[in-house]
Design a protein around this motif. Structure first.
Motif, PDB file in Angstrom:
ATOM      1  N   LEU D  25     -91.253 -21.928  20.357  1.00 22.71           N
ATOM      2  CA  LEU D  25     -92.440 -22.559  19.770  1.00 22.71           C
ATOM      3  C   LEU D  25     -93.682 -22.168  20.550  1.00 22.71           C
ATOM      4  O   LEU D  25     -94.704 -21.785  19.995  1.00 22.71           O
ATOM      5  N   GLY D  26     -93.528 -22.201  21.883  1.00 22.91           N
ATOM      6  CA  GLY D  26     -94.674 -21.869  22.723  1.00 22.91           C
ATOM      7  C   GLY D  26     -95.200 -20.488  22.396  1.00 22.91           C
ATOM      8  O   GLY D  26     -96.415 -20.282  22.234  1.00 22.91           O
ATOM      9  N   VAL D  27     -94.271 -19.509  22.250  1.00 21.24           N
ATOM     10  CA  VAL D  27     -94.707 -18.152  21.951  1.00 21.24           C
ATOM     11  C   VAL D  27     -95.530 -18.145  20.681  1.00 21.24           C
ATOM     12  O   VAL D  27     -96.612 -17.580  20.585  1.00 21.24           O
ATOM     13  N   MET D  28     -95.020 -18.869  19.657  1.00 23.74           N
ATOM     14  CA  MET D  28     -95.756 -18.860  18.382  1.00 23.74           C
ATOM     15  C   MET D  28     -97.143 -19.424  18.574  1.00 23.74           C
ATOM     16  O   MET D  28     -98.144 -18.895  18.094  1.00 23.74           O
ATOM     17  N   MET D  29     -97.224 -20.505  19.366  1.00 26.77           N
ATOM     18  CA  MET D  29     -98.545 -21.102  19.615  1.00 26.77           C
ATOM     19  C   MET D  29     -99.457 -20.067  20.276  1.00 26.77           C
ATOM     20  O   MET D  29    -100.485 -19.675  19.746  1.00 26.77           O
ATOM     21  N   THR D  30     -98.998 -19.603  21.443  1.00 27.89           N
ATOM     22  CA  THR D  30     -99.893 -18.734  22.220  1.00 27.89           C
ATOM     23  C   THR D  30    -100.236 -17.492  21.421  1.00 27.89           C
ATOM     24  O   THR D  30    -101.315 -16.925  21.578  1.00 27.89           O
ATOM     25  N   ASP D  31     -99.305 -17.077  20.573  1.00 29.97           N
ATOM     26  CA  ASP D  31     -99.566 -15.865  19.798  1.00 29.97           C
ATOM     27  C   ASP D  31    -100.902 -15.984  19.076  1.00 29.97           C
ATOM     28  O   ASP D  31    -101.677 -15.041  18.998  1.00 29.97           O
ATOM     29  N   LEU D  32    -101.166 -17.189  18.599  1.00 28.34           N
ATOM     30  CA  LEU D  32    -102.392 -17.369  17.813  1.00 28.34           C
ATOM     31  C   LEU D  32    -103.628 -17.118  18.656  1.00 28.34           C
ATOM     32  O   LEU D  32    -104.635 -16.629  18.170  1.00 28.34           O
ATOM     33  N   MET D  33    -103.536 -17.444  19.949  1.00 22.16           N
ATOM     34  CA  MET D  33    -104.773 -17.362  20.745  1.00 22.16           C
ATOM     35  C   MET D  33    -104.835 -16.096  21.577  1.00 22.16           C
ATOM     36  O   MET D  33    -105.668 -15.971  22.448  1.00 22.16           O
ATOM     37  N   LEU D  34    -103.926 -15.143  21.304  1.00 17.67           N
ATOM     38  CA  LEU D  34    -103.966 -13.896  22.062  1.00 17.67           C
ATOM     39  C   LEU D  34    -104.690 -12.820  21.274  1.00 17.67           C
ATOM     40  O   LEU D  34    -104.554 -12.726  20.049  1.00 17.67           O
ATOM     41  N   GLU D  35    -105.492 -12.041  22.022  1.00 16.28           N
ATOM     42  CA  GLU D  35    -106.166 -10.917  21.354  1.00 16.28           C
ATOM     43  C   GLU D  35    -105.154  -9.822  21.069  1.00 16.28           C
ATOM     44  O   GLU D  35    -104.051  -9.802  21.601  1.00 16.28           O
ATOM     45  N   LYS D  36    -105.581  -8.854  20.248  1.00 14.28           N
ATOM     46  CA  LYS D  36    -104.641  -7.819  19.843  1.00 14.28           C
ATOM     47  C   LYS D  36    -104.066  -7.095  21.056  1.00 14.28           C
ATOM     48  O   LYS D  36    -102.905  -6.776  21.129  1.00 14.28           O
ATOM     49  N   GLY D  37    -104.948  -6.899  22.057  1.00 12.99           N
ATOM     50  CA  GLY D  37    -104.523  -6.109  23.199  1.00 12.99           C
ATOM     51  C   GLY D  37    -103.513  -6.806  24.077  1.00 12.99           C
ATOM     52  O   GLY D  37    -102.725  -6.178  24.753  1.00 12.99           O
ATOM     53  N   GLN D  38    -103.510  -8.154  24.023  1.00 13.13           N
ATOM     54  CA  GLN D  38    -102.738  -8.876  25.034  1.00 13.13           C
ATOM     55  C   GLN D  38    -101.382  -9.341  24.527  1.00 13.13           C
ATOM     56  O   GLN D  38    -100.723 -10.153  25.164  1.00 13.13           O
ATOM     57  N   LYS D  39    -101.027  -8.865  23.343  1.00 14.57           N
ATOM     58  CA  LYS D  39     -99.819  -9.406  22.711  1.00 14.57           C
ATOM     59  C   LYS D  39     -98.595  -9.289  23.604  1.00 14.57           C
ATOM     60  O   LYS D  39     -97.625 -10.001  23.447  1.00 14.57           O
ATOM     61  N   HIS D  40     -98.656  -8.351  24.562  1.00 10.01           N
ATOM     62  CA  HIS D  40     -97.476  -8.206  25.430  1.00 10.01           C
ATOM     63  C   HIS D  40     -97.133  -9.507  26.120  1.00 10.01           C
ATOM     64  O   HIS D  40     -95.993  -9.792  26.424  1.00 10.01           O
ATOM     65  N   LEU D  41     -98.173 -10.329  26.308  1.00  6.21           N
ATOM     66  CA  LEU D  41     -97.922 -11.585  27.016  1.00  6.21           C
ATOM     67  C   LEU D  41     -96.875 -12.411  26.282  1.00  6.21           C
ATOM     68  O   LEU D  41     -96.119 -13.155  26.894  1.00  6.21           O
ATOM     69  N   ASN D  42     -96.805 -12.251  24.944  1.00  5.54           N
ATOM     70  CA  ASN D  42     -95.744 -12.944  24.204  1.00  5.54           C
ATOM     71  C   ASN D  42     -94.392 -12.606  24.795  1.00  5.54           C
ATOM     72  O   ASN D  42     -93.601 -13.483  25.145  1.00  5.54           O
ATOM     73  N   ALA D  43     -94.182 -11.314  24.931  1.00  3.42           N
ATOM     74  CA  ALA D  43     -92.904 -10.872  25.477  1.00  3.42           C
ATOM     75  C   ALA D  43     -92.698 -11.491  26.845  1.00  3.42           C
ATOM     76  O   ALA D  43     -91.647 -12.050  27.143  1.00  3.42           O
ATOM     77  N   VAL D  44     -93.760 -11.441  27.656  1.00  2.00           N
ATOM     78  CA  VAL D  44     -93.627 -12.006  29.007  1.00  2.00           C
ATOM     79  C   VAL D  44     -93.198 -13.451  28.903  1.00  2.00           C
ATOM     80  O   VAL D  44     -92.248 -13.904  29.535  1.00  2.00           O
ATOM     81  N   MET D  45     -93.870 -14.158  28.031  1.00  2.00           N
ATOM     82  CA  MET D  45     -93.567 -15.590  27.909  1.00  2.00           C
ATOM     83  C   MET D  45     -92.119 -15.785  27.472  1.00  2.00           C
ATOM     84  O   MET D  45     -91.390 -16.612  28.024  1.00  2.00           O
ATOM     85  N   ALA D  46     -91.715 -14.998  26.496  1.00  2.00           N
ATOM     86  CA  ALA D  46     -90.335 -15.105  26.031  1.00  2.00           C
ATOM     87  C   ALA D  46     -89.382 -14.868  27.189  1.00  2.00           C
ATOM     88  O   ALA D  46     -88.443 -15.636  27.426  1.00  2.00           O
ATOM     89  N   LEU D  47     -89.690 -13.832  27.972  1.00  2.00           N
ATOM     90  CA  LEU D  47     -88.823 -13.533  29.115  1.00  2.00           C
ATOM     91  C   LEU D  47     -88.809 -14.708  30.089  1.00  2.00           C
ATOM     92  O   LEU D  47     -87.759 -15.111  30.589  1.00  2.00           O
ATOM     93  N   VAL D  48     -89.994 -15.271  30.293  1.00  2.00           N
ATOM     94  CA  VAL D  48     -90.049 -16.438  31.188  1.00  2.00           C
ATOM     95  C   VAL D  48     -89.125 -17.518  30.647  1.00  2.00           C
ATOM     96  O   VAL D  48     -88.324 -18.115  31.374  1.00  2.00           O
ATOM     97  N   GLY D  49     -89.202 -17.719  29.320  1.00  2.00           N
ATOM     98  CA  GLY D  49     -88.334 -18.738  28.732  1.00  2.00           C
ATOM     99  C   GLY D  49     -86.885 -18.453  29.041  1.00  2.00           C
ATOM    100  O   GLY D  49     -86.145 -19.318  29.532  1.00  2.00           O
ATOM    101  N   ILE D  50     -86.470 -17.199  28.815  1.00  2.00           N
ATOM    102  CA  ILE D  50     -85.079 -16.852  29.109  1.00  2.00           C
ATOM    103  C   ILE D  50     -84.790 -17.086  30.575  1.00  2.00           C
ATOM    104  O   ILE D  50     -83.758 -17.630  30.972  1.00  2.00           O
ATOM    105  N   GLY D  51     -85.812 -16.764  31.405  1.00  2.00           N
ATOM    106  CA  GLY D  51     -85.625 -16.986  32.827  1.00  2.00           C
ATOM    107  C   GLY D  51     -85.342 -18.450  33.114  1.00  2.00           C
ATOM    108  O   GLY D  51     -84.373 -18.785  33.797  1.00  2.00           O
ATOM    109  N   PHE D  52     -86.153 -19.330  32.526  1.00  2.00           N
ATOM    110  CA  PHE D  52     -85.929 -20.754  32.750  1.00  2.00           C
ATOM    111  C   PHE D  52     -84.544 -21.150  32.280  1.00  2.00           C
ATOM    112  O   PHE D  52     -83.806 -21.851  32.971  1.00  2.00           O
ATOM    113  N   ALA D  53     -84.195 -20.695  31.080  1.00  2.00           N
ATOM    114  CA  ALA D  53     -82.874 -21.038  30.541  1.00  2.00           C
ATOM    115  C   ALA D  53     -81.807 -20.604  31.527  1.00  2.00           C
ATOM    116  O   ALA D  53     -80.919 -21.386  31.902  1.00  2.00           O
TER     117      ALA D  53
END
Lengths: 102, 171, 525, 495, 683
Positions: D25-53
């Motif tokens: 859910l967080g990724v979807m949220m942040t996705d909205l507020m990320l510029e085109k160039g920064q979309k990689h952060l989604n991946a980072v966030m997802a990875l962080v999530g997996i890391g937490f899990a």
């Protein structure tokens, strides 16, 4: 005259299931194929509810609800993909999806 | 008189369901197919009522007929189906398909029938189905809480997915 | 002393380390790479020479043991050790391996780095096969070798290299996977008897199994080893692989790889499945195949138009002698067959070097292209002569010792087999002399040959060690027999427990003892 | 109010899944507020999530395994038996987390090339992972079913993610239609199971089935339909035809994803069903599985030979691998199941490795999934070529690569249970497999390159390659810890 | 110094020379080469001489020198079930027999080396020639000095190889290298017999050492005519027919004349070809115990002698005449051994070495003089032109036909006599054959004499132009050999002629056991009167004389007669033909398709029937190997290809199945399900 034996429900569901299968196998129109799948799922639900009625436990009904949820999800996604495909290819015929074979 | 009626009720509904099903998968026009699907689903809903599953019947009507079928109709409107309706309706393999499906039915029937005497279900634990809605609610939020949660995710995914895939252009 | 304890590991992994070293070198600097590869493999050879001094032939059994728990959960260990048989083969491998590297100096011009890396990896794999005392480890090395060999053939090979390479790979792979099943069979039988899971070769060599199970496992092993040898019906990958492979590839293939099959028979089939190996049906089948291979290989090579193919088929014939010696199951047969393995490594390896030298100059192997070379290349001609003679079994050269002892062992079991085998020797003379005559003698009519240079110092150095070894075995084979005495005796006692026994009970005066008589009759049918 | 029925343990067990869902859910949220160039952060966030899990699961303070070890329990039930977290489940959860993480790493570059770099992609991947987790730990038909649907629907979407690519659409639609079809069949069987046990709990079903008279038609029908449904999910012949198409049509990174995680999940599901509720009627499904396994290996291997598309070839090879893993189930003893577990583990690494190379083949002007695209790879990028070689060898099962260890236990179990013929067939197909894998090798090593452009290995791809290579070799050369792990794992589902 | 201690050095000197030549010979100056190579042989001759002298002083006349255990094989089971160990020493045995041999070999060898220095001057690859020649000496000496059969076999094979190399010495002549190959293969076939013989020996006696073998054989364990021993001796005899050019394996020898003349002299006259005779003599005990084998040996020997002699008459190539004469003389020796006259065999071996070497070298000198001409029809009237050669040749000619007082006389007459009185039987027939052969010998040798040295010159002009006597380095050996050919026989003057047969006595310790064994078989050792012996001598001399006379009449007095003779001969032959149809049968069988041309019938018989047989065998070999190649490429390899292709074929229906249509997929799912159900329904 005794109440309807559950076996009859099973027969009914089997029949409906088969109808769905036939639909999937024979129709070219993807939408109608999806509809046929809905028929199959309903057949399953008939089973579940019949059992739950006979066993006097609502679990079957709950299961049926989840099946309905699943049906909804599948339908939504399926139709979404169909639309995407239709945009690219202007067709909804199953046997015109033949880019990949062998 | 008390039992004859429900029995008759079952067989009529069965007829409606099967008939509806057959007509559904034979329609040339997808819209008609969807309409006839509604008929079938209504039959099933009736059957639910007959099986003391009022809540489920309601869900059937609301979600299935009110939701899914409408969704189908929307899509049918969205995609242009003229030539689809004009073209050949059945795939080249339909004879084989029907044969196999028939075989399946026969075999299912055979096995169910053959085992008539062995054909019994688990004995009831003396539960009850009334009041239906409460019981369903209890089951749904206690025994099946987890699947319920998953279902929410499932619908979320479906929603997002449908949007992502169907939207013309995202930016 | 650490070094003494881990000498085998050192010898085995030195080439691999060299390969790693090569990885670091710039692939542009070919001469540096060549130099490094040569130094590495030569060092490997020198280190392996230590074994010669440290190996004690008088105590039988395995030496230089190393054992480290590797996969305890399946009972596989990293355990090395060599007895007389593997000792000789290890020495052969290190020498041949070095010569293979040396002889490629100018033959290989493109993708040099890769080439030497494959060669060195291959070297480690081969050494591992001969050194390991753990069946699981053995299988690993056995398979590991396939890949570099595949590339050696497939990348630097001749016109039909791809076909030859994949054919080689698939053939051997099919054999080895079936062998794997056989290994599992032993593994479980041992477990069912002792309750422990182990791949320890000595342990597995001391089991008693029901005959039918032994026969099944023997069949599985047979496929694996017979394809590698290659024995008669499975030999067709050999000519292709040899003809297409680059010189070094052929040398290693003939010099070492083929020995793995026969080594397998000696190390596994005989000791682990004595009853099956003794079974008259098996023996007669094996011997028949060997004899067919001997005559057939010789006849076919008689008719070859391609120099290299001729040599390739000749090794089918020679390997026939080796398998024959193994399956007559008596001391002389087996001893001879091991010596013959070394001989074949020397002679055929050298023959391929000879072919390679001329191929490098003329880029053809058509025998009809040559003739009268001895005028322009006298040294080459002389060396070729010696090698040819050693290959056709001329006394004072190695070939004779092996063949004579093998055939003596055969004669002891069955006169007819021996007679057929002897005919192989005659044919051997025929095709080799004819080859020599067509290439070296006669008039020097082909213009292209008139300008050929005689072999240079490097090429001379690749051949001379083999020649020396050939004479050594031919003139003073005693150390080799001495080294083999104990291991062979162990094998024979395992396969034919009554061999020595029956012999002693029968007194010189009377006819052969009853048991011996049965032996005879058993193996003559 | 809830505490009346549920303890904190229930949610503790769910922690990884919950975390993943939240981050999705967080990724979807942040996705909205990320510029085109920064979309990689989604991946980072997802990875962080997996890391937490992963953190919440692992054997370190704060991790579930740690707590279990502390409490000395080997399995934890939750949600009134709906799920059970045992060594088996944990093992698979780890596989899912690792494979998802690596696939996400692959996706980053790939989506850039496709210009589809959006957050929902990663969100859906995470949700799919959640679904897998429930497949691994579910003990209740409904839970399992929902988990399955969550997973497969996510994968449908991801498969069709390249909306402008017709192959992607087709693949997705085919996959969905067939998937729904097979789900129907599966559900039919499940409904009968419910009917004859009055429960959806696998263990109760098991006892119920074992009480049925033998030759009971209900059991028969349910077993057959469920078997068919399950075999579809693992892509066994004749229920396999969706697989090559889906593999070929899906985005490279998604092919990598679906060839590992969902496959493993499907096998976890399969094992659960066959080892728990259907265990009593083993003699019923054994012959079916034997036939299917042979057909699967045969068809998978033979049709792989004639492929020109690398992804499709890997699809067929995936089919044949599924056949090999089924052999472990056929043997049915601890060795066999252990074999499946290890096989899945190594399969993940070698497969991701291969796909990492394929992903890096993708360029603006080149889809890069044709075998010929790899021509002369050794010249263009030796590292990639050699790694590819190692992974292919591992797929073929040549020691000392991990693939051999996987096959090792499978064959071992067959010999152990006297399925000699099956064993011979299986090992012979190894040779066939080698033949088509080496078609790729030949192209890479023995052909002149079409173009000499260097391969651009993005950091994510590099990392994936590194991990895959390390594990492929490590497991191949020193498999002991993993064998121990697998032995420990399968204890919990063996009867 | 103690030469006996050093006998192991005797073979090593030439070996050293050979190695030197083959490694660095190319760089050595010719002069040095021509010093080293004969030198090494000379040294070993001196060593031999010394050793023999010292041997004479020993009591038991046998000295064994073992260097080391050469082949220490593993244990094996002998025929009687005892365990024995396969062991063969690298050891040397000097006894009367081997002493005679080494003296002949080194002595004659040395002379021929010296001769070659002159003869081969001008050839390229001079050093290589001498290298091979030395190598040959090494092998030959190993052969005769070995103390066991295995080591003997080393020399046995070695000489074969050396002859292969020396015949093929003229690399550029295809015929030469063919001949070399033919020689080696023929020998190899024989060797196969020897190897098997040794195996049998090992199985029976458990050893290959002369002393052990002979000791056991004589120990009385085996009755005379023991099957195993007969088989053993026969197997060995196969090898002998190969090496000593007996029927049927003699075919290689005439072709071997392609080699340089000194080679023919050394290898194909004096030494190598006598190895077979030596082997029989060496195994005399075994043969003595196998009367059947003896019969075979004697028969083959006699037949070969006659057969070759008849061929020799019809030859025009001077070297071929000598070649067939060699075969014939070898027949004599084998015959001698066959009738148990081993001593006589060795005696003749020695004298033959002298005069036959002389004949060859003389012929060589003639050829050298005529710058390469070998055809006798292109010679004549050389008596004055090359005096030394012709004189020495004359001596040799007298010696070979057995002119009294010449060496050949004593050895040949001893053979004839012992054949006549041999204890085994059928003596008379063999005697008559041998006697007739003696006549033929005289005929062809003197035919050669007359055609070459007398009559009118038929030499071509440019050959005439630079016709010259050979240099002293060639003639001196001739002279020495001439002396030997004349006086060499005197060490064996039989008692009847007032001599005391020294050689016989010298060899006695070696052949004693054999003679005892034979005596045991002999019904009665009848005492024969000296008168008979005188008579037989006279007879043989007379026959020889007749032969010479005939030669003189036909080939010198009036050649027209010989023409007439040739025609009438052919008439007779045709008559025989029509009577027995032998040739038709042979032609149909072997030489099919080849037209019967003119030329000498007998040489045609040789060329076509025997060689035809060889060729036929070769053809068969080629055929079989073609077949096996075919099998290889089409059947076995084909199977592989088919399976590879089969894989592709199999993947075709897969393609049909995998239409890529979603509904086909669904259908296949359904079919799968239906199949499941049906399985249980129909089960």
């Amino acid at each position: 005259m005794p109440p309807v034996p559950t076996a009859h429900y099973v027969f009914l569901s089997a029949a409906l299931f088969t109808i769905g299968v036939i639909g999937v196998l024979t129709r070219r129109n993807v939408i109608i194929i999806l509809i046929s799948i809905e028929l199959m799922l309903n057949a399953v639900n008939i089973n579940l509810v019949a059992f739950s009625n006979q066993l006097l436990s609502v679990n079957g009904q709950v299961f049926a609800i989840f099946v309905i949820v699943d049906a909804a999800a599948e339908a939504a996604v399926g139709l979404g993909i169909l639309i995407a495909l239709f945009r690219n290819k202007e067709t909804v015929q199953a046997d015109e999806m033949n880019l990949m074979k062998w | 008189m008390q039992t004859v009626l429900p029995n008759a009720f079952f067989y009529i509904l069965a007829g409606v369901i099967l008939g509806g099903g057959v007509i559904t998968i034979t329609r040339r026009n997808a819209v008609h197919a969807a309409i006839w699907l509604v008929v079938t689903l209504l039959g099933v809903a009736g059957l639910y009522l007959h099986l003391n599953a009022e809540f489920l019947a309601a869900v059937q009507v609301l979600v299935y007929i009110g939701g899914i079928t409408v969704l189908f109709l929307f899509v049918i409107m969205l995609v242009n189906l003229e030539e689809a309706a004009s073209e050949r309706q059945y795939s080249g393999q339909w004879p084989l398909g029907i044969t196999c499906a028939a075989l399946l039915l026969i075999e299912l029937g055979y096995f169910i029938y053959k085992g008539q005497e062995a054909f019994y279900f688990a004995e009831s634990f003396g539960g009850t189905l009334q009041p239906n809605t409460e019981l369903v609610a209890l089951a749904l939020y206690r025994d099946y809480l987890l699947p319920f949660e998953i279902a929410s995710l499932l619908l979320l995914v479906a929603m997002v997915g449908a949007v992502v895939l169907a939207k013309k252009d995202l930016e | 002393m650490w070094f003494h304890e881990h000498i085998l590991s050192v010898v085995m992994f030195l080439p691999l380390a060299g390969a790693m070293l090569l990885l670091l070198l710039p692939s542009a600097n070919k001469s540096l790479i060549r130099l490094t590869a040569n130094i590495v493999s030569f060092t490997g050879f020198l280190v392996s020479l230590l074994l010669v001094f440290w190996f004690d032939a008088d105590l039988g059994g395995f030496q230089f043991l190393e054992k480290v728990e590797w996969i305890p959960s399946i009972g596989a260990n990293y355990s090395l050790g060599i007895d007389g048989i593997s000792f000789l083969l290890v020495m052969l491998t290190t020498l041949i391996g070095y010569l293979a590297v040396l002889c490629s100096w100018s033959a290989i011009q493109d993708r040099v780095k890769e080439y030497y890396i494959y060669l060195l990896i291959l070297q480690t794999g081969m050494l591992g096969v001969f050194m390991t005392m753990d069946f699981f480890l053995f299988y690993m090395f056995w398979e590991v070798m396939l890949v570099p060999m595949y590339f050696l053939i497939g990348i630097w090979g001749g016109p039909r290299k791809l076909y030859a390479a994949i054919k080689f790979f698939l053939y051997t792979l099919v054999g080895s996977v079936l062998m794997l099943l056989g290994i599992f069979g032993l593994y479980f039988w041992n477990h069912s008897q002792t309750g422990v899971y182990t791949f320890d070769i000595p342990t597995l060599s001391n089991m008693n199994m029901p005959l039918d199970l032994q026969l099944w496992i023997f069949a599985a092993f047979f496929v694996g080893f017979a394809i590698k040898v290659p024995m008669f019906p499975f030999h067709t990958w050999l000519p292709d692989a040899h003809v297409e492979a680059p010189t070094a590839g052929s040398v290693i293939l003939a010099g070492v790889l083929l020995k793995m099959g026969t080594y397998g028979f000696l190390r596994f089939s005989l000791p682990m499945l004595p009853d099956a190996s003794r079974d008259p049906r098996v023996v007669s089948a094996m011997v028949t195949l060997s004899l067919i291979a001997i005559v057939y290989g010789a006849l076919v090579s008689l008719m070859q138009k391609d120099w290299k193919k001729l040599v390739a088929y000749s090794s089918v014939s020679h390997m026939g002698f080796i398998t024959l010696g193994i399956f007559v199951l008596n001391p002389n047969g087996i001893t001879g067959s091991i010596i013959q393995q070394i001989n074949h490594g020397i002679s055929t390896g050298a023959l391929f070097l000879i072919v390679g030298i001329i191929y490098e100059r003329r880029h053809t192997r058509e025998i009809s292209e040559f003739g009268g070379l001895s005028h322009v290349m006298p040294v080459y001609a002389t060396l070729f002569l010696i090698i040819a003679m050693s290959s056709l079994g001329l006394p004072t050269l190695n070939g004779f010792i092996g063949e004579f002892v093998i055939l003596q062992g055969t004669f002891e079991e069955n006169k007819v087999w021996a007679a057929i085998g002897v005919s192989g020797i005659v044919l051997g003379a025929a095709y080799l002399l004819w080859l020599y005559q067509r290439t070296m003698f006669g008039t020097l009519d082909n213009e292209k040959n008139k300008t050929l240079k005689d072999i240079n110092f490097r090429e001379f150095m690749t051949l001379i060690p083999l020649v020396i070894w050939a004479f050594w075995i031919g003139l003073y084979p005693r150390p080799f027999f001495h080294i083999l005495e104990k291991p062979v005796q162990r094998i024979v006692e395992r396969v034919r427990p009554d061999y020595y026994a029956t012999a002693q009970v029968a007194s010189p005066a009377e006819a052969p003892g009853p048991a011996a008589g049965q032996e005879e009759s058993a193996e003559e049918e | 109010m809830l505490t009346e029925y549920f303890s904190s343990v229930d949610f503790l067990v769910l922690k990884p899944a919950i975390l993943l869902a939240i981050f999705a859910l967080g990724v979807m949220m942040t996705d909205l507020m990320l510029e085109k160039g920064q979309k990689h952060l989604n991946a980072v966030m997802a990875l962080v999530g997996i890391g937490f899990a992963a953190y919440s699961l692992g054997p370190w303070p704060g991790g579930i395994q740690y707590m279990m070890a502390q409490a000395g329990v080997r399995e934890v039930e939750a949600f009134r038996g709906a799920i059970i977290l045992d060594t088996f489940g944990i093992y698979f959860i780890w596989i899912f987390l690792i494979s998802s993480a690596l696939s996400i790493l692959l996706s980053i570059r790939y989506l850039d090339v496709e210009d589809e770099q959006r957050g929902d992609h990663y969100a859906i991947m995470l949700l799919a992972t959640v679904g897998m987790i429930f497949l691994a730990i579910g003990m209740d038909l409904v839970t399992l079913f929902m988990g399955l649907e969550l997973m497969v629907i996510s994968v449908y979407i991801l498969t069709g993610y390249l909306r402008r690519d017709r192959r992607s659409n087709e693949a997705a639609l085919k996959y969905l239609l067939l998937g729904a079809f097979s789900s129907g069949i599966l559900l039919y069987g499940m409904s009968l199971l419910y009917g004859m046990s009055n429960s959806t709990d696998l263990r109760i079903i098991a006892s119920a089935i074992s009480q049925r008279p033998d030759g009971d038609p209900l059991v028969l029908i349910s077993v057959l339909t469920i078997t068919a449904g399950l075999l579809f999910k693992i892509g066994a012949v004749p229920f396999h035809q969706w697989l090559p198409d889906a593999y070929e049509g899906a985005p490279h990174s998604i092919t990598a994803f679906m060839s590992v995680g969902p496959k493993a999940a499907a096998f976890a599901f399969l094992l659960r069903i066959f080892m728990v509720p259907l265990a009593p009627v083993r003699e019923l499904w054994l012959p079916l599985l034997i036939g299917v396994a042979i057909a699967t290996m045969t068809l998978g291997n033979l049709s792989a030979i004639s492929q020109s598309n690398l992804k499709r070839l890997l699809g067929y090879s995936a089919i044949s691998h599924a056949g090999y893993m089924m052999l472990g189930l056929i043997a049915g003893n601890d060795t066999g199941v252990k074999g499946i577990a290890i096989y899945l583990l190594v399969y993940m690494f070698m497969n991701l490795g291969v796909f990492a190379v394929i992903v890096s083949m993708r360029r603006q002007d080149l889809i890069g999934d044709e075998i010929d695209d790899l021509s002369g790879l050794i010249y263009r990028s030796p590292v990639a070529a050699v790694l590819m070689l190692i992974f292919l060898l591992s797929l073929a099962g040549i020691p000392p690569t991990a693939g051999f260890i996987g096959k090792y236990f499978i064959f071992l179990s067959l010999i152990q249970t006297q399925h000699y013929v099956l064993a011979v067939v299986a090992v012979l197909y190894v040779a066939v497999a080698l033949y088509y894998y080496f078609r790729v090798v030949v192209v890479m090593f023995m052909r002149e390159p079409a173009d000499r452009t260097q391969l651009s290995l993005a950091p994510g791809v590099r990392f994936t390659l590194a991990v895959s290579l390390a594990m492929t070799l490590f497991i191949g050369i020193y498999p002991d810890p993993f064998i121990q792990l697998a032995t420990d794992t399968v204890q919990s589902i063996l009867p | 110094m103690n030469f006996l201690e050093q006998i192991w050095l005797i073979p090593l000197f030439p070996a050293a020379g050979a190695i030197l030549m083959l490694l660095i010979g190319k760089r050595l100056p010719k002069r040095l080469v021509s010093l080293i190579c004969p030198g090494t042989v000379g040294i070993s001759f001196l060593f031999s001489l010394g050793a023999v002298v010292q041997l004479a002083s020993l009591s038991e006349r046998s000295y064994e020198k073992i260097l080391y255990t050469w082949v220490p094989g593993a244990t094996f089971r002998t025929a009687d079930g005892t365990l024995s160990t396969l062991a063969a020493d690298w050891g040397f045995l000097l006894d009367p027999l081997s002493s005679v041999m080494i003296l002949v070999v080194t002595g004659v060898g040395f002379l021929i080396h010296v001769y070659s220095v002159g003869y081969m001057a001008g050839e390229d690859g001079y050093y290589r020639f001498f290298g091979y020649l030395n190598l040959f000496m090494f092998s030959m000496l190993t052969l005769v000095l070995a103390n066991n059969y295995l080591l003997l076999f080393v020399g046995w094979e070695g000489v074969g190889v050396c002859s292969y190399l020396l015949i093929g010495y003229y690399f550029h002549k295809k015929s030469a290298s063919d001949a070399g190959k033919k020689a080696f293969i023929a020998n190899r076939i024989g060797d196969a017999g020897v190897i098997l013989g040794m195996f049998l020996m090992l199985e029976v006696f458990g050893s290959v050492h002369y002393n052990t073998v002979m000791g056991q054989a004589a120990s009385g364990r085996f009755s005379s005519g023991d099957a195993l021993i007969v088989l053993m001796t026969l197997l060995l005899f196969i090898g002998i027919t190969g090496k000593s050019a007996q029927v049927p394996l003699y075919v290689w020898l005439p072709d071997a004349m392609e080699g340089p003349t000194p080679v023919s002299a050394l290898i194909h006259a004096a030494t190598m070809v006598t190895a077979g005779v030596y082997l029989i003599a060496r195994s005399s005990v075994l043969y003595a115990m196998a009367p059947e084998t003896m019969a075979v040996v004697a028969g083959v020997g006699a037949f070969t002698a006659l057969f070759a002699a008849t061929i020799a008459i019809a030859q025009t190539d001077i070297k071929r005449v000598l070649a067939y004469s060699t075969v014939s003389q070898l027949g004599y020796m084998v015959l001698a051994c066959g009738v148990g006259a081993f001593g006589a065999g060795i005696f003749h071996l020695m004298t033959h070495a002298f005069f036959k070497a002389l004949l060859f070298l003389g012929a060589g000198s003639v050829i050298h003089a005529l710058s390469g001409e070998q055809n006798m029809c292109k010679m004549g009237a050389l008596w004055k032109k090359i005096p030394i050669t012709s004189k020495t040749f004359f001596v040799a000619a007298l010696a070979i036909i057995g002119t009294p007082l010449f060496s050949g006389f004593f050895s040949k007459d001893e053979i004839l006599w012992l054949t006549f009185i041999n204890p085994i039987g059928s003596g008379t027939l063999l005697y008559l054959i041998a006697l007739f052969t003696a006549g033929l010998t005289a005929l062809y040798i003197w035919r050669l004499m007359f055609l070459t040295f007398f009559g009118e010159s038929r030499v071509s002009d440019e050959a005439e132009h630079h016709l010259h006597e050979s240099p002293p380095v060639m003639t001196i050996p001739l002279i020495i050999l001439a002396v030997l050919s004349f006086a060499g026989g005197w060490i064996g003057i039989p008692a009847v002629l007032g001599g005391s047969n020294h050689l016989e006595h010298w060899l006695e310790p070696v052949f004693e056991p054999a003679h005892l064994a034979l005596a045991a078989q002999a019904a009665d050792a009848a005492e024969h009167s000296h008168a008979l012996e005188y008579m037989l001598m006279a007879l043989s001399v007379g026959i020889a004389g007749a032969g010479v006379a005939a030669a003189y009449y036909f080939f010198l007095k009036n050649r027209a007669a010989s023409e007439r003779l040739a025609t009438s001969f052919s008439g007779v032959h045709r008559l025989l033909e029509n009577k027995y149809y032998v040739d038709e049968v042979y032609n149909k069988f072997f030489v099919h398709g080849l037209a019967m041309g003119g030329g000498e019938k007998l040489s045609r018989f040789d060329a076509r029937v025997i060689d035809g047989g060889v060729n036929g065998a070769a053809w068969l070999t080629r055929l079989t190997s073609r077949l096996s190649i075919w099998w290889d490429t089409w059947v076995i390899d084909g199977a592989v290809r088919v399976s590879a292709l089969g894989v592709k074929v199999l993947s075709f229906p897969v393609r049909l199945l995998q239409t890529g249509l979603v509904q086909t997929a669904a259908l296949s799912i359904l079919i799968g399900l239906v199949v499941f159900f049906s399985y249980f329904w129909l089960r």
